[in-house]
Design a protein around this motif. Structure first.
Motif, PDB file in Angstrom:
ATOM      1  N   GLU A   1      30.966  37.474 -84.972  1.00 43.33           N
ATOM      2  CA  GLU A   1      30.935  37.995 -83.640  1.00 43.33           C
ATOM      3  C   GLU A   1      30.357  36.711 -82.681  1.00 43.33           C
ATOM      4  N   VAL A   2      31.128  36.336 -81.551  1.00 41.98           N
ATOM      5  CA  VAL A   2      30.695  35.093 -80.964  1.00 41.98           C
ATOM      6  C   VAL A   2      30.086  35.745 -79.597  1.00 41.98           C
ATOM      7  N   THR A   3      28.725  35.195 -79.366  1.00 43.66           N
ATOM      8  CA  THR A   3      28.135  35.850 -78.137  1.00 43.66           C
ATOM      9  C   THR A   3      27.412  34.919 -77.435  1.00 43.66           C
ATOM     10  N   GLY A   4      27.060  35.402 -76.139  1.00 53.47           N
ATOM     11  CA  GLY A   4      26.272  34.295 -75.204  1.00 53.47           C
ATOM     12  C   GLY A   4      26.073  35.138 -74.149  1.00 53.47           C
ATOM     13  N   PRO A   5      24.866  34.765 -73.364  1.00 56.23           N
ATOM     14  CA  PRO A   5      24.584  35.396 -72.095  1.00 56.23           C
ATOM     15  C   PRO A   5      25.431  34.930 -70.935  1.00 56.23           C
TER      16      PRO A   5
ATOM     17  N   CYS B   1      24.327  28.018 -66.764  1.00 53.53           N
ATOM     18  CA  CYS B   1      24.941  27.127 -65.758  1.00 53.53           C
ATOM     19  C   CYS B   1      26.423  27.040 -66.126  1.00 53.53           C
ATOM     20  N   GLY B   2      26.660  26.693 -67.409  1.00 52.25           N
ATOM     21  CA  GLY B   2      28.087  26.647 -67.602  1.00 52.25           C
ATOM     22  C   GLY B   2      28.977  27.653 -67.150  1.00 52.25           C
ATOM     23  N   ALA B   3      28.665  28.684 -67.010  1.00 55.21           N
ATOM     24  CA  ALA B   3      29.565  29.953 -66.631  1.00 55.21           C
ATOM     25  C   ALA B   3      30.019  29.699 -65.301  1.00 55.21           C
ATOM     26  N   CYS B   4      29.056  29.295 -64.376  1.00 62.59           N
ATOM     27  CA  CYS B   4      29.420  29.026 -62.880  1.00 62.59           C
ATOM     28  C   CYS B   4      29.824  27.675 -62.572  1.00 62.59           C
ATOM     29  N   CYS B   5      29.374  26.561 -63.178  1.00 69.05           N
ATOM     30  CA  CYS B   5      29.999  25.081 -62.854  1.00 69.05           C
ATOM     31  C   CYS B   5      30.059  24.367 -64.177  1.00 69.05           C
ATOM     32  N   PRO B   6      31.452  24.729 -65.045  1.00 63.97           N
ATOM     33  CA  PRO B   6      31.467  24.134 -66.284  1.00 63.97           C
ATOM     34  C   PRO B   6      31.685  22.461 -66.199  1.00 63.97           C
ATOM     35  N   CYS B   7      31.851  21.966 -65.089  1.00 65.24           N
ATOM     36  CA  CYS B   7      31.824  20.631 -65.275  1.00 65.24           C
ATOM     37  C   CYS B   7      30.252  19.831 -65.325  1.00 65.24           C
ATOM     38  N   CYS B   8      29.458  20.820 -65.030  1.00 65.94           N
ATOM     39  CA  CYS B   8      27.963  20.264 -64.948  1.00 65.94           C
ATOM     40  C   CYS B   8      27.094  20.747 -66.024  1.00 65.94           C
TER      41      CYS B   8
ATOM     42  N   CYS C   1      27.099  42.251 -68.930  1.00 61.62           N
ATOM     43  CA  CYS C   1      26.116  41.125 -68.920  1.00 61.62           C
ATOM     44  C   CYS C   1      25.992  40.394 -70.201  1.00 61.62           C
ATOM     45  N   VAL C   2      27.157  40.357 -71.138  1.00 63.40           N
ATOM     46  CA  VAL C   2      27.145  39.534 -72.253  1.00 63.40           C
ATOM     47  C   VAL C   2      28.743  39.058 -72.460  1.00 63.40           C
ATOM     48  N   VAL C   3      28.662  37.676 -72.737  1.00 69.30           N
ATOM     49  CA  VAL C   3      30.265  37.409 -73.135  1.00 69.30           C
ATOM     50  C   VAL C   3      30.413  37.435 -74.599  1.00 69.30           C
ATOM     51  N   ASN C   4      31.343  38.095 -75.170  1.00 69.80           N
ATOM     52  CA  ASN C   4      31.470  37.976 -76.741  1.00 69.80           C
ATOM     53  C   ASN C   4      32.844  38.374 -77.217  1.00 69.80           C
ATOM     54  N   GLN C   5      32.997  37.705 -78.139  1.00 69.80           N
ATOM     55  CA  GLN C   5      34.312  38.026 -78.792  1.00 69.80           C
ATOM     56  C   GLN C   5      34.238  38.681 -80.366  1.00 69.80           C
ATOM     57  N   LEU C   6      34.914  39.310 -80.856  1.00 69.81           N
ATOM     58  CA  LEU C   6      34.900  39.747 -82.174  1.00 69.81           C
ATOM     59  C   LEU C   6      36.063  39.058 -82.995  1.00 69.81           C
ATOM     60  N   VAL C   7      35.667  38.513 -84.241  1.00 67.40           N
ATOM     61  CA  VAL C   7      36.668  37.671 -84.825  1.00 67.40           C
ATOM     62  C   VAL C   7      37.012  38.401 -86.223  1.00 67.40           C
ATOM     63  N   PHE C   8      38.273  38.747 -86.472  1.00 70.22           N
ATOM     64  CA  PHE C   8      38.834  39.542 -87.272  1.00 70.22           C
ATOM     65  C   PHE C   8      39.753  38.611 -88.360  1.00 70.22           C
TER      66      PHE C   8
ATOM     67  N   ASN D   1      27.136  27.910 -73.934  1.00 78.25           N
ATOM     68  CA  ASN D   1      26.867  27.850 -75.229  1.00 78.25           C
ATOM     69  C   ASN D   1      26.948  29.271 -75.830  1.00 78.25           C
ATOM     70  N   PHE D   2      27.443  29.266 -77.035  1.00 75.93           N
ATOM     71  CA  PHE D   2      27.840  30.397 -77.784  1.00 75.93           C
ATOM     72  C   PHE D   2      26.967  30.536 -79.057  1.00 75.93           C
TER      73      PHE D   2
END
Length: 88
Positions: free
Chosen positions: A56-60, A64-71, A40-47, A75-76
């Motif tokens: 660490e780049v993270t966001g829930p 709305c942008g996860a389902c409909c990116p054009c609308c 339940c979280v979108v995250n990336q680790l930058v080394f 956010n991260f």
């Protein structure tokens, strides 16, 4: 950037991307980005190039942008090693 092929979505086989920049005649490794498995979280680790975690780049996932990116935007937050937010 180089992203090796592997099965996406498996908990034990998460994506990784290597980042290289041209320096004269050579490509120099400046770091990598890993996508660890977290529920339940979108995250990336930058080394960095020394394999030290820098950010660490993270966001829930419930945005709305996860389902409909054009609308809407997706956010991260960008956090440093101490957990302090250094960007969005």
């Amino acid at each position: 950037m180089f992203k090796p092929y592997h099965l996406q979505g498996c908990c034990f086989c998460r994506p990784e991307m290597h980042i290289d920049v041209p320096m004269g005649d050579q490509m120099v490794n400046v770091g990598k980005i890993e996508d660890p498995c977290k529920c339940c979280v979108v995250n990336q680790l930058v080394f960095d190039s020394n394999e030290q975690q820098r950010y660490e780049v993270t966001g829930p996932v419930c945005q709305c942008g996860a389902c409909c990116p054009c609308c809407a935007d997706f956010n991260f937050d960008i956090n440093d090693q101490s957990g302090a937010t250094v960007g969005t």
